[in-house]
Design a protein around this motif. Structure first.
Motif, short mmCIF file in Angstrom:
data_model
loop_
_atom_site.label_atom_id
_atom_site.label_comp_id
_atom_site.label_asym_id
_atom_site.label_seq_id
_atom_site.Cartn_x
_atom_site.Cartn_y
_atom_site.Cartn_z
N ILE A 55 0.84 -1.21 0.00
CA ILE A 55 0.00 0.00 0.00
C ILE A 55 0.87 1.25 0.00
O ILE A 55 0.63 2.20 -0.77
CB ILE A 55 -0.96 -0.01 1.20
CG1 ILE A 55 -2.04 -1.08 1.02
CG2 ILE A 55 -1.61 1.37 1.39
CD1 ILE A 55 -2.93 -1.28 2.24
N LEU A 56 1.88 1.28 0.86
CA LEU A 56 2.74 2.47 0.95
C LEU A 56 3.52 2.70 -0.34
O LEU A 56 3.70 3.85 -0.78
CB LEU A 56 3.69 2.34 2.13
CG LEU A 56 3.04 2.30 3.52
CD1 LEU A 56 4.10 2.21 4.60
CD2 LEU A 56 2.14 3.51 3.73
N LEU A 57 3.99 1.64 -0.98
CA LEU A 57 4.68 1.79 -2.26
C LEU A 57 3.72 2.22 -3.36
O LEU A 57 4.05 3.08 -4.18
CB LEU A 57 5.38 0.48 -2.64
CG LEU A 57 6.61 0.11 -1.83
CD1 LEU A 57 7.05 -1.32 -2.12
CD2 LEU A 57 7.77 1.08 -2.12
N HIS A 58 2.53 1.64 -3.38
CA HIS A 58 1.53 1.99 -4.39
C HIS A 58 1.15 3.46 -4.31
O HIS A 58 0.99 4.14 -5.33
CB HIS A 58 0.29 1.11 -4.21
CG HIS A 58 -0.82 1.43 -5.16
ND1 HIS A 58 -0.77 1.10 -6.49
CD2 HIS A 58 -2.00 2.06 -4.96
CE1 HIS A 58 -1.88 1.51 -7.09
NE2 HIS A 58 -2.64 2.10 -6.18
N LEU A 59 1.00 3.97 -3.09
CA LEU A 59 0.62 5.37 -2.88
C LEU A 59 1.80 6.33 -3.00
O LEU A 59 1.62 7.54 -2.91
CB LEU A 59 -0.02 5.53 -1.50
CG LEU A 59 -1.40 4.92 -1.31
CD1 LEU A 59 -1.84 5.03 0.15
CD2 LEU A 59 -2.42 5.60 -2.22
N GLN B 239 3.32 -10.80 -3.58
CA GLN B 239 1.99 -11.10 -4.13
C GLN B 239 1.32 -9.87 -4.72
O GLN B 239 0.27 -9.99 -5.36
CB GLN B 239 1.09 -11.67 -3.02
CG GLN B 239 1.62 -12.91 -2.34
CD GLN B 239 1.98 -14.02 -3.31
OE1 GLN B 239 1.19 -14.36 -4.18
NE2 GLN B 239 3.19 -14.55 -3.17
N TYR B 240 1.94 -8.69 -4.56
CA TYR B 240 1.27 -7.44 -4.93
C TYR B 240 1.91 -6.79 -6.15
O TYR B 240 3.13 -6.92 -6.37
CB TYR B 240 1.30 -6.47 -3.75
CG TYR B 240 0.62 -7.04 -2.53
CD1 TYR B 240 -0.76 -7.01 -2.41
CD2 TYR B 240 1.36 -7.64 -1.51
CE1 TYR B 240 -1.40 -7.55 -1.30
CE2 TYR B 240 0.73 -8.18 -0.41
CZ TYR B 240 -0.64 -8.13 -0.31
OH TYR B 240 -1.27 -8.68 0.78
N PRO B 241 1.12 -6.06 -6.93
CA PRO B 241 1.66 -5.40 -8.13
C PRO B 241 2.63 -4.28 -7.78
O PRO B 241 2.45 -3.58 -6.78
CB PRO B 241 0.40 -4.84 -8.82
CG PRO B 241 -0.58 -4.64 -7.70
CD PRO B 241 -0.32 -5.77 -6.74
N SER C 148 -5.48 -5.48 -9.30
CA SER C 148 -5.13 -4.11 -8.94
C SER C 148 -5.18 -3.94 -7.44
O SER C 148 -5.88 -4.68 -6.72
CB SER C 148 -6.09 -3.12 -9.60
OG SER C 148 -7.37 -3.21 -8.98
N MET C 149 -4.45 -2.94 -6.93
CA MET C 149 -4.47 -2.67 -5.49
C MET C 149 -5.87 -2.25 -5.04
O MET C 149 -6.27 -2.55 -3.91
CB MET C 149 -3.45 -1.58 -5.14
CG MET C 149 -2.00 -2.05 -5.17
SD MET C 149 -1.64 -3.44 -4.03
CE MET C 149 -2.05 -2.71 -2.44
N THR C 150 -6.62 -1.60 -5.91
CA THR C 150 -7.99 -1.22 -5.56
C THR C 150 -8.84 -2.46 -5.30
O THR C 150 -9.55 -2.55 -4.29
CB THR C 150 -8.61 -0.39 -6.70
OG1 THR C 150 -7.86 0.82 -6.87
CG2 THR C 150 -10.06 -0.04 -6.39
N GLU C 151 -8.75 -3.44 -6.19
CA GLU C 151 -9.52 -4.67 -6.02
C GLU C 151 -9.04 -5.46 -4.80
O GLU C 151 -9.85 -6.04 -4.07
CB GLU C 151 -9.41 -5.53 -7.28
CG GLU C 151 -10.32 -6.75 -7.26
CD GLU C 151 -10.23 -7.57 -8.53
OE1 GLU C 151 -10.90 -8.62 -8.59
OE2 GLU C 151 -9.50 -7.16 -9.46
#
Length: 208
Positions: free
Chosen positions: A54-58, A80-82, A164-167
């Motif tokens: 989350i912190l990297l995505h934002l 496991q995350y994009p 996606s991180m949203t999903e």
């Protein structure tokens, strides 16, 4: 560079060593995880993997320093995350090569297994090497161009092979999302009202 240090419960006692090894390098350090083993509230490597993503995505941070007892659990969790590119770093040579060849934005440290005499010194050596070379520059010199191309391709693969991180935030079970978002300081760090991505902001608001 903004660097998040995110310790999970079994390796939280190593938090002070990591902070000391990062000190004096001119980076902004955000201590976002645990600081004492098995304290309450508690974050497992499942939770710290999600928080890191989350912190990297934002773009709240540029780089995450995580890990666990062996480093393997957190590595598998966060990957496991994009958009997360994590290396399992044990030695300073690992750090030096990972930075140049893989250009990652996250590392997983082995913080219990083999963590003995002079382990705190090894941490300093690891960070010496991570920040001594250009990220993603390639090594050796004659391999720079194909390695850069491979790194760009891997970024595309990450988008294509992940939800996606949203999903992810919208659909994750409570036992994963709730301890992560409710951990002290996380909501302030995320600062949901400032998120420009409307869909991601809405997903977080529903879960918070």
């Amino acid at each position: 560079m903004k660097i998040a240090v995110i310790n999970e419960t079994s390796a939280a006692d190593r938090n002070a060593d990591i902070l000391a090894a990062l000190e004096g390098r001119g980076h902004t350090i955000i201590n976002a995880g645990m600081t004492k083993n098995y304290a309450k509230p508690e974050l497992s490597y499942i939770h710290t993997g999600l928080l890191s993503a989350i912190l990297l995505h934002l773009k709240r941070v540029d780089f995450v320093v995580g890990g666990c007892g062996t480093g393997q659990g957190y590595l598998n969790s966060v990957m496991q995350y994009p958009g997360v590119f994590c290396g399992h770093i044990i030695t300073s040579l690992d750090a030096w090569l990972f930075t140049q060849i893989n250009g990652g934005n996250c590392i997983s440290l082995m913080l219990n297994q083999g963590y003995g005499w002079a382990a705190d010194v090894n941490l300093r050596f690891i960070f010496d090497r991570i920040f001594s070379v250009e990220s993603g520059a390639g090594y050796p010199a004659h391999r720079q161009e194909p390695q850069r191309h491979a790194r760009q391709t891997l970024s595309q693969v990450s988008v294509m092979t992940h939800r996606s991180m949203t999903e992810i935030v919208a659909t994750f079970p409570e036992e994963i999302i709730r301890p992560t978002l409710d951990y002290p300081g996380v909501k302030e760090l995320i600062d949901v009202d400032s998120i420009e991505d409307e869909a991601f902001r809405a997903a977080l608001i529903k879960r918070i």
